[in-house]
Scaffold this motif. Structure first.
Motif, PDB file in Angstrom:
ATOM      1  N   VAL A  81      -2.577   4.258  -5.028  1.00 54.39           N
ATOM      2  CA  VAL A  81      -2.693   3.425  -3.780  1.00 54.39           C
ATOM      3  C   VAL A  81      -2.047   4.586  -2.797  1.00 54.39           C
ATOM      4  N   ALA A  82      -1.013   5.403  -3.111  1.00 52.56           N
ATOM      5  CA  ALA A  82      -0.413   6.324  -2.218  1.00 52.56           C
ATOM      6  C   ALA A  82      -1.287   7.406  -1.780  1.00 52.56           C
ATOM      7  N   ALA A  83      -2.123   7.833  -2.878  1.00 50.76           N
ATOM      8  CA  ALA A  83      -2.986   8.793  -2.427  1.00 50.76           C
ATOM      9  C   ALA A  83      -4.175   8.492  -1.804  1.00 50.76           C
ATOM     10  N   LEU A  84      -4.677   7.297  -1.972  1.00 46.09           N
ATOM     11  CA  LEU A  84      -5.611   6.723  -1.048  1.00 46.09           C
ATOM     12  C   LEU A  84      -5.379   6.402   0.277  1.00 46.09           C
ATOM     13  N   ARG A  85      -4.163   6.407   0.562  1.00 47.70           N
ATOM     14  CA  ARG A  85      -3.708   6.250   1.918  1.00 47.70           C
ATOM     15  C   ARG A  85      -3.450   7.591   2.708  1.00 47.70           C
ATOM     16  N   ASP A  86      -3.744   8.592   2.011  1.00 45.22           N
ATOM     17  CA  ASP A  86      -4.110  10.143   2.719  1.00 45.22           C
ATOM     18  C   ASP A  86      -5.630  10.096   2.953  1.00 45.22           C
TER      19      ASP A  86
END
Length: 235
Positions: A81-86
């Motif tokens: 999810v942290a990656a998707l927030r990029d």
């Protein structure tokens, strides 16, 4: 009344019994989610700072847009999810060996499951990440701009002894074949920076670093730390 403990799922797996539970953590003052494999604790939503940092630190050194990102190890979903927030991430695949874990997110049992599975950029794949890395990429496979790995406790302490080869130079070279030009490999570890592993990493990648990620530990009322290793492909 607050439920002190609730078992959300239990499934036998080839690696042992896998349990997902939710419980009240007095030290934190809120509910947390935990995963156990047999009697061993794998992960907890009480400690997610370093899992998020794995994505943030890895992607911070990746150039370009429309990034193709691979996460090895789904777990509670915080790295993915942290990656998707990029906003630069155009596609995200997550490989996990256990279809049970994928099923938890598809059933939206975990706090970030909906954000993960409802994002059209996300693909969840049930496979052995380490075996995928050993094999040469297919002719039709788009190379990864970043590979973010969080499966084992550390390069020295693996959940499965068959994973050990990836943490040697030869295994890292096999992984590097799956990266795009100047792509980035990042690895989470529960241990302090490991000088021996850095020697292996330096044989394969440029711009290597071992980032110590500190975070508050409400259980000990002190600080704890994990390590995030980062390296850039020489190609």
């Amino acid at each position: 009344m607050i439920t002190r403990f609730e078992e959300l799922d239990w499934q036998p797996t080839p690696m042992g019994d896998l349990t997902l539970r939710r419980r009240w953590e007095p030290a934190a003052g809120h509910e947390i989610y935990e995963v156990k494999l047999g009697e061993e604790y794998l992960m907890s939503s009480l400690f997610t700072v370093a899992e998020i940092a794995l994505a943030d630190l890895g992607l911070a050194v990746v150039g370009g847009d429309d990034l193709n990102v691979l996460v090895g190890g789904l777990g509670l979903g915080y790295t993915a999810v942290a990656a998707l927030r990029d906003s630069r991430v155009g596609a995200l695949a997550v490989i996990d060996r256990l279809d049970t874990v994928i099923g938890w997110h598809e059933r939206k049992l975990l706090p970030v499951s909906a954000e993960l599975v409802d994002d059209p950029r996300t693909t969840l794949v049930c496979d052995d990440f380490f075996e995928v890395m050993r094999n040469a990429p297919g002719d039709d496979q788009r190379a990864w701009n970043a590979i973010l790995l969080d499966v084992d406790h550390s390069p020295r302490h693996q959940l499965d002894s068959t994973h050990a080869d990836l943490y040697q130079a030869e295994g890292l070279r096999a992984l590097d074949r799956h990266l795009a030009s100047r792509g980035v490999f990042a690895l989470w570890s529960d241990d302090p920076p490991d000088a021996d592993f850095m020697v292996q990493l330096d044989q394969v990648f440029d711009d290597t670093a071992a980032h110590v990620v500190d975070f508050a530990n409400p259980v000990t009322e002190g600080m704890s730390s994990n390590t995030v290793y980062v390296g850039r492909s020489r190609r």
